[in-house]
Each structure stands twice: as structure tokens, then as C-alpha cells.
Design a protein around this motif. Structure first.
Motif, PDB file in Angstrom:
ATOM      1  N   ALA A  76      -3.924   5.077  -1.729  1.00  7.71           N
ATOM      2  CA  ALA A  76      -4.908   5.906  -1.023  1.00  7.71           C
ATOM      3  C   ALA A  76      -4.522   7.370  -1.162  1.00  7.71           C
ATOM      4  O   ALA A  76      -3.355   7.698  -1.371  1.00  7.71           O
ATOM      5  CB  ALA A  76      -4.983   5.504   0.445  1.00  7.71           C
ATOM      6  N   ARG A  77      -5.496   8.230  -1.052  1.00  2.81           N
ATOM      7  CA  ARG A  77      -5.273   9.679  -1.160  1.00  2.81           C
ATOM      8  C   ARG A  77      -5.361  10.297   0.226  1.00  2.81           C
ATOM      9  O   ARG A  77      -6.276   9.992   0.993  1.00  2.81           O
ATOM     10  CB  ARG A  77      -6.329  10.286  -2.078  1.00  2.81           C
ATOM     11  CG  ARG A  77      -6.186  11.803  -2.325  1.00  2.81           C
ATOM     12  CD  ARG A  77      -5.214  12.079  -3.446  1.00  2.81           C
ATOM     13  NE  ARG A  77      -5.166  13.501  -3.755  1.00  2.81           N
ATOM     14  CZ  ARG A  77      -5.961  14.117  -4.617  1.00  2.81           C
ATOM     15  NH1 ARG A  77      -6.882  13.416  -5.271  1.00  2.81           N
ATOM     16  NH2 ARG A  77      -5.839  15.401  -4.862  1.00  2.81           N
ATOM     17  N   SER A 103       0.845  -1.194   0.000  1.00  4.64           N
ATOM     18  CA  SER A 103       0.000   0.000   0.000  1.00  4.64           C
ATOM     19  C   SER A 103       0.878   1.241   0.000  1.00  4.64           C
ATOM     20  O   SER A 103       2.045   1.200   0.403  1.00  4.64           O
ATOM     21  CB  SER A 103      -0.930   0.012   1.212  1.00  4.64           C
ATOM     22  OG  SER A 103      -0.193   0.041   2.412  1.00  4.64           O
ATOM     23  N   VAL A 113       0.410   5.879   0.132  1.00  2.00           N
ATOM     24  CA  VAL A 113      -0.454   7.055   0.228  1.00  2.00           C
ATOM     25  C   VAL A 113       0.131   8.156  -0.642  1.00  2.00           C
ATOM     26  O   VAL A 113       1.339   8.432  -0.569  1.00  2.00           O
ATOM     27  CB  VAL A 113      -0.583   7.548   1.684  1.00  2.00           C
ATOM     28  CG1 VAL A 113      -1.430   8.815   1.746  1.00  2.00           C
ATOM     29  CG2 VAL A 113      -1.192   6.468   2.557  1.00  2.00           C
ATOM     30  N   SER A 115      -9.561   5.026  -2.229  1.00  3.13           N
ATOM     31  CA  SER A 115      -8.372   4.299  -2.670  1.00  3.13           C
ATOM     32  C   SER A 115      -8.688   3.483  -3.919  1.00  3.13           C
ATOM     33  O   SER A 115      -9.847   3.274  -4.255  1.00  3.13           O
ATOM     34  CB  SER A 115      -7.869   3.371  -1.554  1.00  3.13           C
ATOM     35  OG  SER A 115      -8.830   2.372  -1.264  1.00  3.13           O
ATOM     36  N   THR A 158      -6.671   0.093  -6.444  1.00  2.36           N
ATOM     37  CA  THR A 158      -5.577  -0.880  -6.524  1.00  2.36           C
ATOM     38  C   THR A 158      -4.999  -0.893  -7.933  1.00  2.36           C
ATOM     39  O   THR A 158      -5.746  -1.004  -8.916  1.00  2.36           O
ATOM     40  CB  THR A 158      -6.064  -2.295  -6.146  1.00  2.36           C
ATOM     41  OG1 THR A 158      -6.549  -2.280  -4.798  1.00  2.36           O
ATOM     42  CG2 THR A 158      -4.916  -3.295  -6.246  1.00  2.36           C
TER      43      THR A 158
END
Length: 361
Positions: free
Chosen positions: A99-100, A29, A31, A67, A69
């Protein structure tokens, strides 16, 4: 012109070798805090050409608070679509959840399911007539009047629904809740009922109605009814505020239940029918929308990848560039080369297609 064309040709021909000995490592993941994503924003790029490969544009970042993928296959498809070859090695996870940063910028509106108004079951007058022993404490006449009034109430409810429905001027399904607070009968109840008119009050809201009962066109009796009516409708609304000139997506719309007003203009619109269209006016979230609010979609949107055709004497080159402006066929916008980051004007020729004007070479 020839010199610039040859320079672009050399850059593009050499792009196919940029991926040699390149390793792309994907975390589970990541950000991001920018509006658009480059490969280096979500992955570790190693190798001789890591800096150039890291600048490959992947697309818009997810909305704030959401978010998405990105899989290895997505990255490979992007690279191959740009003609960058396939000499690349992946490491790490099979995909990265992007993710933002920031809180949610949207109000979650749950889609609701349309429901029909519930109506009381009619009392079976014939059954009561056949079995008067079920009411030892009341006379048969009392039961007859009770059954007749119950049947009349059902006729009145149906008459109100038909009367209101004729005033709506919409094909949308209206959820109507009717509450009768007074029912004064004058004469015999027939098999049909029609609302003659509204004596006072308004619909939706509280009103007193005049009802005529008839059988086969012959008037049998009259009634005065105090009624309280509320109406709701399940319709498509915007989940967020939209500015004029903005491109909308299907996910920008939700189905919401609203209080219906007689002057409300409703259209049976599906969100997917509006995907990619251009907002002609600013519209607040939660308000019913009309297809007239949205125009034809843009041929090129700011932030999209555009295929630019460069033609000259003896050569023809295609380059992928990032659109810095939006427009339609015939408009001139600026783009940024994904190869050398140069900014230059192009003329839009189709959906995500453009060519370089001769006078700009």
C-alpha cells in the motif's frame, strides 16, 4: 573503452551467483512511501549478498491511497529476467500486499449505464371505439378526441427526438428527457409528424415548436408545443488531472454522465485505446476527451527498466538499467545500472531498449 567493457562484463557474469544462499521473507502486507519499489522495500532479504539483492528494482509503487499484490512468482520472474539466477529461498507469505502512504489522490467516478428515454404508452383508439361501454359518463366523441390527442403526443415526442438528433452531429447515444407542458392542436392529426422549426427558445432547454402532421405526404394539421428538453450523454472522461507530457493509462479514464450541450465535441473512445499514450496538453478531470489530445506512446518511460546493449571490440554485453528520463527512438537519456548504481547516458533504439554511445565508454 576496453577496460570499462571488461569491468561491466565481470560484474554481469558475477551477477548470476549473487542469489546463492539468499532468503527472501515476505510479510502479508507492507506500506511504502516512495515512488518506486526495491525488493528491500517490501521484503526481508538475508544472505551474503542481501544488500545487493535488496536493491533490485521491482517497479513503480501503487498510487497514493491504493494497493497492489506482489507474488513470489513476480519476484522470481524479475530476478530471472535480469539474469540473476534462481538460487533463492522464500519464506513467509505467498504474496505481499503493498500500500502507498497518504490519502486518495483520485476522485472515484462510478461508470454509469446508458438508458433510453421512457415514453408513455399510446392509448388504443380502435379498442375504445369497439368498446364505448367502458365510458358510460362520456360521449364517444370525447373519447375519440382523447385517443387522437394521445396518439398525437407520441408522434410529437418522436418528431422532437428526430429533430434534435439531426442537430447533434454525433454518433454518441444521447439520453433525452422531453416534457410537454402545452399541446395546442389545429386540424386533424395524421400518421406522421415533423418539427417545422423553433419559434422561440432553444434546445436543450425550453422552447416552443411548430409541428406539422401529415399522412402519405399530405398535410393534415398543425400543432404548437411548449417543450422542456434536457439531454445527457455517457462519455469517457479523465478520472484525474493530466499534465502535458504525461503518459496515461486505461485506469486514468472512466465513463461519466454529463449534461449535453450542442457545441460539445464527443468521440466514441475506449479507455484501452489510449493506454500508454502521451498527453499533448493538460486536461482537467471530468471533461470530455478527444483522441487528438494524445500522441504516440513513449518508447521508454521514466522509471521503466531498459535493456542496454554495450558493444566493443570482441565483446557484447546486455545490462538492465533504470530509466531516469523518458524519450523515443533516437533520444539520449540517462539510466542507472541495477548492478552497481552507476549513471550513464544511453541512446534509445526501441521499446525499452537502448545502447551505450561509443563516446561515453
Amino acid at each position: 573503452m576496453k577496460k570499462l567493457g571488461m569491468t561491466l562484463l565481470v560484474v554481469l557474469l558475477s551477477a548470476g551467483t549473487l542469489l546463492a544462499d539468499v532468503e527472501i521473507g515476505l510479510p502479508r502486507s507492507v506500506v511504502v512511501d516512495s515512488e518506486y519499489m526495491k525488493l528491500s522495500d517490501i521484503a526481508q532479504v538475508k544472505g551474503g549478498n542481501a544488500q545487493k539483492i535488496g536493491k533490485v528494482f521491482l517497479g513503480p509503487s501503487p498510487r497514493v491511497g491504493s494497493s497492489l499484490t506482489i507474488l513470489r512468482s513476480d519476484i522470481l520472474e524479475r530476478l530471472r529476467g535480469m539474469g540473476l539466477g534462481s538460487e533463492v529461498v522464500f519464506s513467509g507469505s505467498l504474496g505481499v500486499a503493498v500500500a502507498r502512504e497518504g490519502g486518495s489522490s483520485e476522485t472515484a467516478v462510478e461508470p454509469v449505464r446508458a438508458e433510453y428515454c421512457s415514453e408513455n404508452t399510446q392509448e388504443n383508439y380502435s379498442a375504445m371505439k369497439a368498446q364505448p361501454k367502458l365510458a358510460p359518463d362520456s360521449s364517444y366523441e370525447d373519447y375519440r378526441l382523447k385517443a387522437e390527442k394521445a396518439a398525437g403526443l407520441e408522434l410529437v415526442r418522436q418528431a422532437i427526438k428526430e429533430f434534435v438528433g439531426a442537430k447533434l452531429h454525433t454518433d454518441m447515444q444521447i439520453i433525452m428527457n422531453t416534457k410537454l407542458s402545452r399541446f395546442e392542436l389545429d386540424g386533424t392529426i395524421g400518421t406522421e409528424a415533423d418539427v417545422e422549426g423553433i419559434e422561440r427558445g432553444k434546445i436543450p432547454g425550453r422552447a416552443t415548436l411548430a409541428v406539422v402532421f401529415s399522412t402519405k405526404g399530405r398535410v393534415c394539421g398543425y400543432a404548437s408545443v411548449d417543450v422542456s428538453i434536457s439531454m445527457e450523454v455517457d462519455t469517457v472522461v479523465l478520472a484525474r488531472n493530466i499534465r502535458a507530457g504525461e503518459t496515461v493509462r486505461a485506469q486514468d479514464f472512466v465513463v461519466s454522465r454529463l449534461d449535453y450541450k450542442p457545441n460539445m465535441i464527443l468521440e466514441d473512445i475506449k479507455p484501452e485505446e489510449l493506454d500508454g499514450r502521451l498527453a499533448l496538453k493538460s486536461v482537467r478531470s471530468g471533461l470530455p476527451i478527444s483522441s487528438a489530445y494524445f500522441g504516440d506512446p513513449l518508447d521508454v518511460e521514466k522509471g521503466q527498466m531498459v535493456t542496454v546493449l554495450v558493444q566493443g571490440k570482441g565483446f557484447s554485453i546486455k545490462e538492465m538499467a533504470l530509466a531516469l528520463n523518458s524519450g523515443n527512438v533516437g533520444d539520449t537519456i540517462k539510466v542507472e545500472s541495477v548492478v552497481n548504481n552507476s549513471v550513464y547516458p544511453v541512446r534509445i533504439t526501441g521499446k525499452n531498449k537502448a545502447d551505450m554511445p561509443i563516446n561515453s565508454l
